[in-house]
Design an enzyme around this catalytic site. Sequence first.
Site, PDB file in Angstrom:
ATOM      1  N   ASP A  38      -1.352 -32.674 -23.816  1.00 39.80           N
ATOM      2  CA  ASP A  38      -0.789 -33.138 -22.538  1.00 39.80           C
ATOM      3  C   ASP A  38      -0.780 -34.665 -22.561  1.00 39.80           C
ATOM      4  O   ASP A  38      -1.648 -35.299 -23.166  1.00 39.80           O
ATOM      5  CB  ASP A  38      -1.636 -32.617 -21.362  1.00 39.80           C
ATOM      6  CG  ASP A  38      -0.847 -32.596 -20.064  1.00 39.80           C
ATOM      7  OD1 ASP A  38      -0.532 -31.500 -19.582  1.00 39.80           O
ATOM      8  OD2 ASP A  38      -0.521 -33.694 -19.546  1.00 39.80           O
ATOM      9  N   ARG A  41       7.299 -16.196 -16.422  1.00 37.57           N
ATOM     10  CA  ARG A  41       7.628 -15.527 -15.152  1.00 37.57           C
ATOM     11  C   ARG A  41       6.424 -15.310 -14.261  1.00 37.57           C
ATOM     12  O   ARG A  41       6.515 -14.571 -13.283  1.00 37.57           O
ATOM     13  CB  ARG A  41       8.232 -14.146 -15.457  1.00 37.57           C
ATOM     14  CG  ARG A  41       9.487 -14.213 -16.258  1.00 37.57           C
ATOM     15  CD  ARG A  41       9.813 -12.832 -16.795  1.00 37.57           C
ATOM     16  NE  ARG A  41      11.089 -12.339 -16.327  1.00 37.57           N
ATOM     17  CZ  ARG A  41      11.566 -11.133 -16.627  1.00 37.57           C
ATOM     18  NH1 ARG A  41      10.869 -10.313 -17.389  1.00 37.57           N
ATOM     19  NH2 ARG A  41      12.726 -10.750 -16.169  1.00 37.57           N
ATOM     20  N   LYS A  85      16.499 -16.050 -16.021  1.00 42.01           N
ATOM     21  CA  LYS A  85      15.297 -16.656 -15.423  1.00 42.01           C
ATOM     22  C   LYS A  85      15.653 -17.368 -14.110  1.00 42.01           C
ATOM     23  O   LYS A  85      14.950 -17.228 -13.099  1.00 42.01           O
ATOM     24  CB  LYS A  85      14.658 -17.628 -16.425  1.00 42.01           C
ATOM     25  CG  LYS A  85      13.606 -18.555 -15.858  1.00 42.01           C
ATOM     26  CD  LYS A  85      12.375 -17.823 -15.364  1.00 42.01           C
ATOM     27  CE  LYS A  85      11.512 -18.733 -14.495  1.00 42.01           C
ATOM     28  NZ  LYS A  85      10.399 -18.053 -13.869  1.00 42.01           N
ATOM     29  N   ARG A 111      15.067 -14.646  -5.197  1.00 39.19           N
ATOM     30  CA  ARG A 111      13.967 -14.691  -4.216  1.00 39.19           C
ATOM     31  C   ARG A 111      14.266 -15.734  -3.134  1.00 39.19           C
ATOM     32  O   ARG A 111      14.040 -15.505  -1.956  1.00 39.19           O
ATOM     33  CB  ARG A 111      12.627 -14.989  -4.902  1.00 39.19           C
ATOM     34  CG  ARG A 111      12.156 -13.816  -5.762  1.00 39.19           C
ATOM     35  CD  ARG A 111      10.771 -14.039  -6.346  1.00 39.19           C
ATOM     36  NE  ARG A 111       9.722 -14.118  -5.346  1.00 39.19           N
ATOM     37  CZ  ARG A 111       9.214 -13.083  -4.684  1.00 39.19           C
ATOM     38  NH1 ARG A 111       9.655 -11.881  -4.933  1.00 39.19           N
ATOM     39  NH2 ARG A 111       8.253 -13.258  -3.807  1.00 39.19           N
ATOM     40  N   GLY A 134       8.413 -23.113  -1.078  1.00 41.81           N
ATOM     41  CA  GLY A 134       7.959 -24.305  -1.798  1.00 41.81           C
ATOM     42  C   GLY A 134       7.576 -24.003  -3.225  1.00 41.81           C
ATOM     43  O   GLY A 134       7.946 -22.966  -3.780  1.00 41.81           O
ATOM     44  N   CYS A 143       8.994 -23.633  -8.632  1.00 45.69           N
ATOM     45  CA  CYS A 143       9.996 -22.749  -9.240  1.00 45.69           C
ATOM     46  C   CYS A 143      11.178 -22.441  -8.330  1.00 45.69           C
ATOM     47  O   CYS A 143      12.320 -22.724  -8.679  1.00 45.69           O
ATOM     48  CB  CYS A 143       9.316 -21.459  -9.674  1.00 45.69           C
ATOM     49  SG  CYS A 143       8.117 -21.774 -10.979  1.00 45.69           S
ATOM     50  N   ARG A 160       3.010 -28.615  -4.196  1.00 43.60           N
ATOM     51  CA  ARG A 160       4.293 -29.185  -4.636  1.00 43.60           C
ATOM     52  C   ARG A 160       5.423 -28.610  -3.777  1.00 43.60           C
ATOM     53  O   ARG A 160       5.570 -27.397  -3.681  1.00 43.60           O
ATOM     54  CB  ARG A 160       4.528 -28.876  -6.122  1.00 43.60           C
ATOM     55  CG  ARG A 160       3.554 -29.628  -7.021  1.00 43.60           C
ATOM     56  CD  ARG A 160       3.761 -29.295  -8.473  1.00 43.60           C
ATOM     57  NE  ARG A 160       3.456 -27.915  -8.786  1.00 43.60           N
ATOM     58  CZ  ARG A 160       3.620 -27.366  -9.985  1.00 43.60           C
ATOM     59  NH1 ARG A 160       4.100 -28.086 -10.970  1.00 43.60           N
ATOM     60  NH2 ARG A 160       3.299 -26.115 -10.189  1.00 43.60           N
TER      61      ARG A 160
HETATM   62  N1  LIG Z   1       4.018 -22.906 -11.835  1.00 45.33           N
HETATM   63  C1  LIG Z   1       4.474 -21.677 -12.016  1.00 45.33           C
HETATM   64  O1  LIG Z   1       3.994 -20.727 -11.385  1.00 45.33           O
HETATM   65  C2  LIG Z   1       5.574 -21.365 -13.010  1.00 45.33           C
HETATM   66  C3  LIG Z   1       5.963 -20.045 -13.168  1.00 45.33           C
HETATM   67  C4  LIG Z   1       6.965 -19.734 -14.082  1.00 45.33           C
HETATM   68  C5  LIG Z   1       7.570 -20.778 -14.797  1.00 45.33           C
HETATM   69  N2  LIG Z   1       7.197 -22.074 -14.613  1.00 45.33           N
HETATM   70  C6  LIG Z   1       7.838 -23.102 -15.409  1.00 45.33           C
HETATM   71  O2  LIG Z   1       6.896 -23.522 -16.400  1.00 45.33           O
HETATM   72  C7  LIG Z   1       7.037 -24.919 -16.652  1.00 45.33           C
HETATM   73  C8  LIG Z   1       5.727 -25.634 -16.367  1.00 45.33           C
HETATM   74  O3  LIG Z   1       5.405 -25.503 -15.001  1.00 45.33           O
HETATM   75  P1  LIG Z   1       3.973 -25.934 -14.449  1.00 45.33           P
HETATM   76  O4  LIG Z   1       3.903 -25.463 -13.043  1.00 45.33           O
HETATM   77  O5  LIG Z   1       2.924 -25.544 -15.427  1.00 45.33           O
HETATM   78  O6  LIG Z   1       4.132 -27.539 -14.476  1.00 45.33           O
HETATM   79  P2  LIG Z   1       2.968 -28.608 -14.371  1.00 45.33           P
HETATM   80  O7  LIG Z   1       3.595 -29.852 -13.844  1.00 45.33           O
HETATM   81  O8  LIG Z   1       1.782 -28.007 -13.688  1.00 45.33           O
HETATM   82  O9  LIG Z   1       2.546 -28.839 -15.890  1.00 45.33           O
HETATM   83  C9  LIG Z   1       3.293 -29.559 -16.801  1.00 45.33           C
HETATM   84  C10 LIG Z   1       2.333 -30.354 -17.647  1.00 45.33           C
HETATM   85  O10 LIG Z   1       3.080 -30.988 -18.686  1.00 45.33           O
HETATM   86  C11 LIG Z   1       2.527 -32.258 -18.915  1.00 45.33           C
HETATM   87  N3  LIG Z   1       3.491 -33.081 -19.644  1.00 45.33           N
HETATM   88  C12 LIG Z   1       4.527 -33.829 -19.163  1.00 45.33           C
HETATM   89  N4  LIG Z   1       5.185 -34.412 -20.181  1.00 45.33           N
HETATM   90  C13 LIG Z   1       4.573 -34.001 -21.325  1.00 45.33           C
HETATM   91  C14 LIG Z   1       4.792 -34.257 -22.701  1.00 45.33           C
HETATM   92  N5  LIG Z   1       5.786 -35.052 -23.106  1.00 45.33           N
HETATM   93  N6  LIG Z   1       3.956 -33.694 -23.607  1.00 45.33           N
HETATM   94  C15 LIG Z   1       2.942 -32.898 -23.206  1.00 45.33           C
HETATM   95  N7  LIG Z   1       2.681 -32.609 -21.917  1.00 45.33           N
HETATM   96  C16 LIG Z   1       3.493 -33.159 -20.992  1.00 45.33           C
HETATM   97  C17 LIG Z   1       2.167 -32.755 -17.530  1.00 45.33           C
HETATM   98  O11 LIG Z   1       1.211 -33.806 -17.603  1.00 45.33           O
HETATM   99  C18 LIG Z   1       1.633 -31.481 -16.877  1.00 45.33           C
HETATM  100  O12 LIG Z   1       0.231 -31.358 -17.057  1.00 45.33           O
HETATM  101  C19 LIG Z   1       8.200 -25.383 -15.752  1.00 45.33           C
HETATM  102  O13 LIG Z   1       9.383 -25.318 -16.506  1.00 45.33           O
HETATM  103  C20 LIG Z   1       8.215 -24.367 -14.642  1.00 45.33           C
HETATM  104  O14 LIG Z   1       9.489 -24.263 -14.065  1.00 45.33           O
HETATM  105  C21 LIG Z   1       6.186 -22.390 -13.736  1.00 45.33           C
END
Ligand SMILES: NC(=O)c1ccc[n+]([C@@H]2O[C@H](COP(=O)([O-])OP(=O)(O)OC[C@H]3O[C@@H](n4cnc5c(N)ncnc54)[C@H](O)[C@@H]3O)[C@@H](O)[C@H]2O)c1
Length: 428
Positions: A31, A157, A210, A217, A261, A264, A332
């Site tokens: 990260d 998902r 996706k 929803r 909110g 996603c 968020r």
């Molecule tokens: N949150 C959910 O419930 C959920 C569910 C399904 C899909 N998604 C998808 O999954 C993906 C991640 O979502 P999330 O909620 O975990 O996001 P998040 O913001 O919680 O996590 C992303 C992480 O990536 C890190 N990051 C940013 N740039 C980076 C880089 N260049 N190298 C390494 N790390 C880096 C950030 O510091 C952060 O910790 C998104 O595409 C989201 O749409 C999220």
Amino acid sequence: MREVAVFGLGFVGLPLALSLAMRGCRVTGVDVDREHVEAVNAGVTHLHEACDGVGIKEILSRELAAGRFRATTDPAEGMRAGDVIITVGIPVLDGEPEPYPLVSCLEAVAAGLRPGHLVLVRSTLVPGMMRELVLPALEKSGLAAGEEFYLAYAPERIAEGRAFEEFRHMPVLVAGVNRASIERAEKLLRVVTEAEIVRGSSFEAVETAKLVENISRDVNIALVNELARFTRALGVSIFEVVRLANSHKRVQLLQPGPGVGGYCLPNALHYLLPRARELGVAVELLETARRVNRDTPRYVADLVLRQLPVAPAQARVGVLGLAMKDYSNDTRQSPALDVVAHLEQAGVEVRAFDPAVPHAFRFQVESLEAALRGAHGAVILARQDGIDFHDLATFAALMDPAGPFIVDTKNVYGNPGAKHPGLRIVGL
Ligand SMILES: NC(=O)c1ccc[n+]([C@@H]2O[C@H](COP(=O)([O-])OP(=O)(O)OC[C@H]3O[C@@H](n4cnc5c(N)ncnc54)[C@H](O)[C@@H]3O)[C@@H](O)[C@H]2O)c1
């Protein structure tokens, strides 16, 4: 021991990395956020997840101690693993997808790419991005996708709060640059998932599926949020109407609420729109639904304002729940924050309590008592453990005696609902 790198240690990446570690993989989490990496390596996470009753903090400490998981800011360390998973997302800024975090992640992965690597992307993407952005960015390494390295897409998902369980039991979609990439990705996915792995015929089909899941929803929540305005005017409860209508075998309405909110659902339409515009396709229904959900916090705030026994500038309102959905700690794009903003704009003093959300907001207080003391009204925007909504005697004792009310956007009190002398409960 299978070595895996997980890029991005957020809501998806950290529990995914731990799920792999728990099944015996040696996992390196990468990260860019140094503070976050240090916290994770010290066993600290704010995520609200658990696996079979064991909290994520305990799982993290166990996997760190066993040497199966470690976080780093150095992508080169991650690229020593044979399997690379990307969970870095695409934020939406002013309605437009901003791929910079993903692009910078892909540059780091390309710099360490070696023949035989698998790159499995799990982020939500704009349709077309795997082929037009991810593939060329990785081929800058000089290696050919499908020939010298494997490239696949399996969008995540999970729902926050159920990550460990859903990594295991939620069917997974997968597409690859070729059959070998799909097969290699399936082997890696199988380490964690016991559910069906459904193959798509192209990246574009899976990318779009996706988005459609999230958009459906969003649209379905907009449907009930809009209907709530009609049922309120008519004088019946939207929650009762939904319950009654859902007794039909082919009707499955979702629950209304204060808005939509998180990362996603609100972002999904903004990933689709650039492509729809390029293709000259109108998506009016989807845009209208997004607008309905975006406007719902204002509708809720207006409902609260209409109940006040004093002018807004003299009023105090207790906001209960700030998370973007029930039992979450994620704020968020939370509609609750928009409700607060509208109330404050009207001059109301807001005191908000959410025991799951780390203290981050000026208007946040540390207890239910502090949120309710002297309040003219309260509004419930998310359910949380740690708030006893049913102790109405305490609510009534703490709130201003001049006509106190609770606006219940979550149907906490049911229909016809709980009652307490002198306290008005107002549904959506
Ligand atoms: N949150 C959910 O419930 C959920 C569910 C399904 C899909 N998604 C998808 O999954 C993906 C991640 O979502 P999330 O909620 O975990 O996001 P998040 O913001 O919680 O996590 C992303 C992480 O990536 C890190 N990051 C940013 N740039 C980076 C880089 N260049 N190298 C390494 N790390 C880096 C950030 O510091 C952060 O910790 C998104 O595409 C989201 O749409 C999220």
